[in-house]
Write a protein that holds these residues in place. Structure first.
Motif, PDB file in Angstrom:
ATOM      1  N   LYS A 147       0.821  -1.206   0.000  1.00 26.30           N
ATOM      2  CA  LYS A 147       0.000   0.000   0.000  1.00 26.30           C
ATOM      3  C   LYS A 147       0.860   1.264   0.000  1.00 26.30           C
ATOM      4  N   ILE A 148       0.373   2.282  -0.698  1.00 22.06           N
ATOM      5  CA  ILE A 148       0.934   3.621  -0.632  1.00 22.06           C
ATOM      6  C   ILE A 148      -0.085   4.502   0.076  1.00 22.06           C
ATOM      7  N   ILE A 149       0.337   5.141   1.157  1.00 24.96           N
ATOM      8  CA  ILE A 149      -0.545   6.003   1.932  1.00 24.96           C
ATOM      9  C   ILE A 149      -0.098   7.447   1.752  1.00 24.96           C
ATOM     10  N   LEU A 150      -0.975   8.248   1.168  1.00 23.78           N
ATOM     11  CA  LEU A 150      -0.714   9.662   0.905  1.00 23.78           C
ATOM     12  C   LEU A 150      -1.682  10.486   1.737  1.00 23.78           C
ATOM     13  N   ALA A 151      -1.166  11.499   2.449  1.00 22.10           N
ATOM     14  CA  ALA A 151      -2.027  12.387   3.232  1.00 22.10           C
ATOM     15  C   ALA A 151      -1.707  13.833   2.901  1.00 22.10           C
ATOM     16  N   THR A 152      -2.740  14.684   2.910  1.00 20.02           N
ATOM     17  CA  THR A 152      -2.561  16.110   2.604  1.00 20.02           C
ATOM     18  C   THR A 152      -3.730  16.893   3.179  1.00 20.02           C
ATOM     19  N   ASN A 153      -3.496  18.181   3.379  1.00 18.05           N
ATOM     20  CA  ASN A 153      -4.580  19.085   3.782  1.00 18.05           C
ATOM     21  C   ASN A 153      -5.059  19.938   2.616  1.00 18.05           C
ATOM     22  N   ILE A 154      -4.548  19.664   1.418  1.00 22.69           N
ATOM     23  CA  ILE A 154      -4.911  20.432   0.231  1.00 22.69           C
ATOM     24  C   ILE A 154      -5.931  19.633  -0.584  1.00 22.69           C
ATOM     25  N   GLU A 155      -7.156  20.121  -0.642  1.00 21.65           N
ATOM     26  CA  GLU A 155      -8.214  19.353  -1.308  1.00 21.65           C
ATOM     27  C   GLU A 155      -7.912  19.153  -2.786  1.00 21.65           C
ATOM     28  N   ALA A 156      -7.374  20.185  -3.452  1.00 21.41           N
ATOM     29  CA  ALA A 156      -7.056  20.041  -4.873  1.00 21.41           C
ATOM     30  C   ALA A 156      -5.999  18.970  -5.097  1.00 21.41           C
ATOM     31  N   PRO A 172      -6.539   0.186  -7.141  1.00 22.09           N
ATOM     32  CA  PRO A 172      -7.618   0.220  -6.154  1.00 22.09           C
ATOM     33  C   PRO A 172      -7.239   1.192  -5.036  1.00 22.09           C
ATOM     34  N   TYR A 173      -8.204   1.962  -4.565  1.00 20.52           N
ATOM     35  CA  TYR A 173      -7.874   2.953  -3.545  1.00 20.52           C
ATOM     36  C   TYR A 173      -9.087   3.230  -2.666  1.00 20.52           C
ATOM     37  N   SER A 174      -8.808   3.836  -1.523  1.00 15.96           N
ATOM     38  CA  SER A 174      -9.860   4.391  -0.684  1.00 15.96           C
ATOM     39  C   SER A 174      -9.446   5.794  -0.274  1.00 15.96           C
ATOM     40  N   ARG A 175     -10.418   6.686  -0.199  1.00 14.41           N
ATOM     41  CA  ARG A 175     -10.177   8.066   0.215  1.00 14.41           C
ATOM     42  C   ARG A 175     -10.952   8.325   1.503  1.00 14.41           C
ATOM     43  N   ASN A 176     -10.245   8.838   2.504  1.00 18.16           N
ATOM     44  CA  ASN A 176     -10.863   9.062   3.803  1.00 18.16           C
ATOM     45  C   ASN A 176     -10.455  10.410   4.376  1.00 18.16           C
ATOM     46  N   VAL A 177     -11.306  10.957   5.221  1.00 11.49           N
ATOM     47  CA  VAL A 177     -10.952  12.140   5.998  1.00 11.49           C
ATOM     48  C   VAL A 177     -10.159  11.678   7.215  1.00 11.49           C
ATOM     49  N   VAL A 178      -9.061  12.365   7.501  1.00  9.18           N
ATOM     50  CA  VAL A 178      -8.215  12.016   8.645  1.00  9.18           C
ATOM     51  C   VAL A 178      -8.944  12.386   9.937  1.00  9.18           C
ATOM     52  N   ALA A 179      -8.899  11.485  10.917  1.00  9.84           N
ATOM     53  CA  ALA A 179      -9.566  11.725  12.201  1.00  9.84           C
ATOM     54  C   ALA A 179      -8.993  12.963  12.889  1.00  9.84           C
ATOM     55  N   ASN A 180      -9.839  13.681  13.588  1.00 15.96           N
ATOM     56  CA  ASN A 180      -9.435  14.935  14.226  1.00 15.96           C
ATOM     57  C   ASN A 180      -8.361  14.757  15.290  1.00 15.96           C
ATOM     58  N   ASP A 181      -8.263  13.557  15.863  1.00 13.92           N
ATOM     59  CA  ASP A 181      -7.279  13.322  16.921  1.00 13.92           C
ATOM     60  C   ASP A 181      -6.005  12.654  16.402  1.00 13.92           C
ATOM     61  N   SER A 182      -5.872  12.548  15.075  1.00 18.69           N
ATOM     62  CA  SER A 182      -4.665  11.947  14.514  1.00 18.69           C
ATOM     63  C   SER A 182      -3.481  12.893  14.725  1.00 18.69           C
ATOM     64  N   ARG A 184       0.070  12.071  13.460  1.00 19.94           N
ATOM     65  CA  ARG A 184       1.207  11.355  12.888  1.00 19.94           C
ATOM     66  C   ARG A 184       2.399  12.257  12.614  1.00 19.94           C
ATOM     67  N   THR A 185       2.143  13.483  12.160  1.00 17.04           N
ATOM     68  CA  THR A 185       3.243  14.386  11.826  1.00 17.04           C
ATOM     69  C   THR A 185       2.989  15.742  12.465  1.00 17.04           C
ATOM     70  N   HIS A 186       4.050  16.569  12.523  1.00 13.49           N
ATOM     71  CA  HIS A 186       3.883  17.917  13.050  1.00 13.49           C
ATOM     72  C   HIS A 186       2.911  18.723  12.191  1.00 13.49           C
ATOM     73  N   PHE A 187       2.956  18.542  10.876  1.00 16.79           N
ATOM     74  CA  PHE A 187       2.017  19.232   9.994  1.00 16.79           C
ATOM     75  C   PHE A 187       0.583  18.808  10.294  1.00 16.79           C
ATOM     76  N   GLU A 188       0.375  17.512  10.463  1.00 21.04           N
ATOM     77  CA  GLU A 188      -0.970  17.010  10.716  1.00 21.04           C
ATOM     78  C   GLU A 188      -1.530  17.597  12.006  1.00 21.04           C
ATOM     79  N   VAL A 189      -0.712  17.627  13.048  1.00 21.00           N
ATOM     80  CA  VAL A 189      -1.140  18.202  14.329  1.00 21.00           C
ATOM     81  C   VAL A 189      -1.528  19.670  14.140  1.00 21.00           C
ATOM     82  N   LYS A 190      -0.703  20.415  13.401  1.00 25.93           N
ATOM     83  CA  LYS A 190      -0.954  21.844  13.186  1.00 25.93           C
ATOM     84  C   LYS A 190      -2.238  22.069  12.395  1.00 25.93           C
ATOM     85  N   TYR A 191      -2.411  21.323  11.331  1.00 29.92           N
ATOM     86  CA  TYR A 191      -3.593  21.522  10.495  1.00 29.92           C
ATOM     87  C   TYR A 191      -4.874  21.182  11.249  1.00 29.92           C
TER      88      TYR A 191
END
Length: 222
Positions: A147-156, A172-182, A184-191
């Motif tokens: 699996k390749i897991i890609l995360a971003t806060n940019i909708e485009a 094959p893929y799935s697209r999900n919204v990241v949980a509010n309490d995730s 994983r990274t400093h960027f994720e926490v900030k966003y």
């Protein structure tokens, strides 16, 4: 199932790995030199200061993570934290990920790949990961069902990645919204602290998926 005849990426400009020189002070990590490495091998591209890498290695002692960061100050911060912990299943690498992967990673050897909050390259979309010819080479390094897991806060960015995964790479893929309490990274926490929405695209390489690089590797690598 043979995917070679209906993959539209075969019509894209082919990546040219033979033109890439090794990164400065390049060496093959010990984890890749072991003849019988039994731990699944995971790659993280753009590890930043290592928050996800350190947590992942701690929580997954049965897997070996190679975490690559190109920016010197981020890597040095990552490496300082790494040296304070006893994690023999984590290999930090300071290098450009594309050149390093070409010279270090064998075909069909990765069980998973993380690309968490990459530079959105909004002014240069050709440099977004799923838009690059290199993505085909990256898929050749992934094991079937990996699996390749890609995360971003940019909708485009996630919209484009989803479209490319479906139409160009036919994954094959799935697209999900990241949980509010995730966290994983400093960027994720900030966003998430700013109540921004973050997305994750999880792509799977099917059995029988073929690329033009399935048997390609640097002659002097292994």
């Amino acid at each position: 199932m043979n995917h070679q005849n209906n993959l539209s990426h075969n019509h894209l400009r082919a990546f040219q790995p033979e033109k890439l020189t090794p990164p400065r002070k390049f060496t093959i990590p010990e984890a890749l030199q072991r003849e019988t490495l039994k731990q699944p091998l995971i790659l993280e591209i753009g590890a930043g200061k290592g928050k996800h890498a350190l947590s992942f290695a701690t929580e997954n002692p049965d897997k070996h993570l190679i975490a690559i960061e190109r920016t010197r100050n981020k890597f040095e911060a990552f490496h300082r934290l790494f040296t304070q912990q006893s994690l023999d299943n984590l290999t930090p690498v300071h290098a450009d990920a594309i050149a390093w992967v070409v010279h270090a990673i064998a075909p069909n050897s990765l069980a998973g790949i993380y690309i968490l909050y990459p530079n959105p390259e909004q002014h240069n979309p050709n440099q977004q990961w799923l838009n690059m010819p290199f993505f085909e080479f990256l898929l050749s390094r992934l094991q079937p069902e990996g699996k390749i897991i890609l995360a971003t806060n940019i909708e485009a960015y996630i919209d484009n990645a989803e479209q490319q995964a479906a139409k160009v790479w036919q994954l094959p893929y799935s697209r999900n919204v990241v949980a509010n309490d995730s966290d994983r990274t400093h960027f994720e926490v900030k966003y998430l602290a700013r109540n921004e929405r973050c997305w994750q695209l999880t792509m799977t390489k099917p059995e029988g998926y073929l690329t033009r690089f399935d048997h390609w590797q640097m002659i002097d690598t292994f």
